[in-house]
Scaffold this motif. Structure first.
Motif, PDB file in Angstrom:
ATOM      1  N   ASP A 231       0.866  -1.171   0.000  1.00 12.25           N
ATOM      2  CA  ASP A 231       0.000   0.000   0.000  1.00 12.25           C
ATOM      3  C   ASP A 231       0.903   1.221   0.000  1.00 12.25           C
ATOM      4  O   ASP A 231       1.842   1.301   0.790  1.00 12.25           O
ATOM      5  CB  ASP A 231      -0.895   0.028   1.241  1.00 12.25           C
ATOM      6  CG  ASP A 231      -1.967  -1.047   1.210  1.00 12.25           C
ATOM      7  OD1 ASP A 231      -2.273  -1.559   0.119  1.00 12.25           O
ATOM      8  OD2 ASP A 231      -2.500  -1.376   2.285  1.00 12.25           O
ATOM      9  N   VAL A 232       0.615   2.172  -0.879  1.00 13.81           N
ATOM     10  CA  VAL A 232       1.457   3.357  -1.034  1.00 13.81           C
ATOM     11  C   VAL A 232       0.639   4.588  -0.664  1.00 13.81           C
ATOM     12  O   VAL A 232      -0.471   4.772  -1.159  1.00 13.81           O
ATOM     13  CB  VAL A 232       1.977   3.477  -2.485  1.00 13.81           C
ATOM     14  CG1 VAL A 232       2.874   4.695  -2.635  1.00 13.81           C
ATOM     15  CG2 VAL A 232       2.702   2.217  -2.913  1.00 13.81           C
ATOM     16  N   ARG A 233       1.188   5.417   0.220  1.00 13.48           N
ATOM     17  CA  ARG A 233       0.563   6.693   0.589  1.00 13.48           C
ATOM     18  C   ARG A 233       1.588   7.787   0.330  1.00 13.48           C
ATOM     19  O   ARG A 233       2.730   7.705   0.785  1.00 13.48           O
ATOM     20  CB  ARG A 233       0.163   6.670   2.059  1.00 13.48           C
ATOM     21  CG  ARG A 233      -0.724   7.836   2.453  1.00 13.48           C
ATOM     22  CD  ARG A 233      -1.338   7.648   3.821  1.00 13.48           C
ATOM     23  NE  ARG A 233      -0.363   7.351   4.846  1.00 13.48           N
ATOM     24  CZ  ARG A 233       0.228   8.274   5.606  1.00 13.48           C
ATOM     25  NH1 ARG A 233      -0.060   9.546   5.451  1.00 13.48           N
ATOM     26  NH2 ARG A 233       1.102   7.919   6.519  1.00 13.48           N
ATOM     27  N   VAL A 234       1.187   8.812  -0.433  1.00 11.95           N
ATOM     28  CA  VAL A 234       2.125   9.842  -0.887  1.00 11.95           C
ATOM     29  C   VAL A 234       1.567  11.226  -0.568  1.00 11.95           C
ATOM     30  O   VAL A 234       0.370  11.475  -0.741  1.00 11.95           O
ATOM     31  CB  VAL A 234       2.359   9.730  -2.411  1.00 11.95           C
ATOM     32  CG1 VAL A 234       3.314  10.798  -2.893  1.00 11.95           C
ATOM     33  CG2 VAL A 234       2.860   8.362  -2.789  1.00 11.95           C
ATOM     34  N   THR A 235       2.450  12.110  -0.111  1.00 15.13           N
ATOM     35  CA  THR A 235       2.159  13.534  -0.034  1.00 15.13           C
ATOM     36  C   THR A 235       3.171  14.227  -0.932  1.00 15.13           C
ATOM     37  O   THR A 235       4.372  14.103  -0.714  1.00 15.13           O
ATOM     38  CB  THR A 235       2.300  14.052   1.409  1.00 15.13           C
ATOM     39  OG1 THR A 235       1.426  13.297   2.244  1.00 15.13           O
ATOM     40  CG2 THR A 235       1.934  15.514   1.495  1.00 15.13           C
ATOM     41  N   VAL A 236       2.673  14.922  -1.957  1.00 11.76           N
ATOM     42  CA  VAL A 236       3.571  15.551  -2.918  1.00 11.76           C
ATOM     43  C   VAL A 236       3.198  17.021  -3.047  1.00 11.76           C
ATOM     44  O   VAL A 236       2.024  17.389  -2.999  1.00 11.76           O
ATOM     45  CB  VAL A 236       3.519  14.825  -4.290  1.00 11.76           C
ATOM     46  CG1 VAL A 236       2.158  14.914  -4.914  1.00 11.76           C
ATOM     47  CG2 VAL A 236       4.572  15.331  -5.233  1.00 11.76           C
ATOM     48  N   LEU A 237       4.219  17.886  -3.145  1.00 11.65           N
ATOM     49  CA  LEU A 237       3.972  19.309  -3.306  1.00 11.65           C
ATOM     50  C   LEU A 237       5.060  19.926  -4.161  1.00 11.65           C
ATOM     51  O   LEU A 237       6.157  19.392  -4.264  1.00 11.65           O
ATOM     52  CB  LEU A 237       3.913  20.004  -1.941  1.00 11.65           C
ATOM     53  CG  LEU A 237       5.066  19.767  -0.983  1.00 11.65           C
ATOM     54  CD1 LEU A 237       5.840  21.057  -0.785  1.00 11.65           C
ATOM     55  CD2 LEU A 237       4.533  19.287   0.333  1.00 11.65           C
ATOM     56  N   GLY A 238       4.718  21.045  -4.799  1.00 10.14           N
ATOM     57  CA  GLY A 238       5.661  21.765  -5.647  1.00 10.14           C
ATOM     58  C   GLY A 238       5.716  21.195  -7.048  1.00 10.14           C
ATOM     59  O   GLY A 238       5.376  20.048  -7.294  1.00 10.14           O
ATOM     60  N   GLY A 239       6.126  22.036  -7.985  1.00  6.57           N
ATOM     61  CA  GLY A 239       6.306  21.600  -9.359  1.00  6.57           C
ATOM     62  C   GLY A 239       5.006  21.347 -10.092  1.00  6.57           C
ATOM     63  O   GLY A 239       3.925  21.649  -9.610  1.00  6.57           O
ATOM     64  N   GLY A 240       5.125  20.755 -11.274  1.00  4.34           N
ATOM     65  CA  GLY A 240       3.965  20.419 -12.086  1.00  4.34           C
ATOM     66  C   GLY A 240       3.713  18.926 -12.067  1.00  4.34           C
ATOM     67  O   GLY A 240       4.389  18.180 -11.355  1.00  4.34           O
ATOM     68  N   PRO A 241       2.751  18.476 -12.866  1.00  6.60           N
ATOM     69  CA  PRO A 241       2.383  17.050 -12.856  1.00  6.60           C
ATOM     70  C   PRO A 241       3.542  16.116 -13.220  1.00  6.60           C
ATOM     71  O   PRO A 241       3.733  15.083 -12.580  1.00  6.60           O
ATOM     72  CB  PRO A 241       1.274  16.952 -13.892  1.00  6.60           C
ATOM     73  CG  PRO A 241       0.770  18.329 -14.067  1.00  6.60           C
ATOM     74  CD  PRO A 241       1.886  19.259 -13.739  1.00  6.60           C
ATOM     75  N   GLY A 242       4.338  16.486 -14.213  1.00  4.51           N
ATOM     76  CA  GLY A 242       5.455  15.633 -14.617  1.00  4.51           C
ATOM     77  C   GLY A 242       6.532  15.548 -13.556  1.00  4.51           C
ATOM     78  O   GLY A 242       7.055  14.473 -13.255  1.00  4.51           O
ATOM     79  N   GLY A 243       6.878  16.694 -12.974  1.00  2.00           N
ATOM     80  CA  GLY A 243       7.872  16.710 -11.900  1.00  2.00           C
ATOM     81  C   GLY A 243       7.387  15.971 -10.669  1.00  2.00           C
ATOM     82  O   GLY A 243       8.149  15.262 -10.011  1.00  2.00           O
TER      83      GLY A 243
END
Length: 131
Positions: free
Chosen positions: A63-75
């Motif tokens: 199971d993968v849980r991610v918090t992502v911020l900054g940049g655009g969709p590709g980054g």
């Protein structure tokens, strides 16, 4: 690893930063409290995210849980891929060689070049006119 068998890693790409937690489970994938398919709409981004899990044949076992911020969709997709790869290498050190040979552990250090004074962008100049 903490007491609940959860592995953490940080992934980076361009100006995006992803915090990734993986734990043994059924293959649930959540990004910023949304299902992966709702957060990443392009198929190429989804394929990129799943590539470390597919390469190591763990696509349904974590199971993968991610918090992502900054940049655009590709980054952001690249940052999540980097984070998953590092978390998998932490979870099972035997997978590190496989991930390293494919270049998934290495951080892609390319950044946007800064704008220079007197220029329109990093290198592009304004149009020159003699008169």
């Amino acid at each position: 690893m903490d007491s609940q068998n959860v592995f953490y890693a940080t992934g980076k790409r361009k100006s995006a930063v992803a915090k990734v937690w993986i734990k043994p489970g059924t293959g649930e994938f959540v990004v910023n409290n949304k299902p992966m398919n709702d957060y990443f709409v392009r198929d190429a981004d989804r394929t990129m995210l799943m590539s470390p899990l597919m390469l190591t044949e763990n696509d349904g076992s974590f199971d993968v849980r991610v918090t992502v911020l900054g940049g655009g969709p590709g980054g952001q997709a690249g940052a999540v891929k980097h984070g998953i790869s590092r978390a998998l290498a932490t979870a099972d050190p035997d997978l590190r060689g496989i991930l390293k040979s494919e270049g998934y552990i290495t951080r892609d250090s390319r950044q946007k070049e800064r704008k220079k004074y007197g220029k329109r962008g990093a290198r592009a100049s304004y149009q020159f006119s003699k008169r």
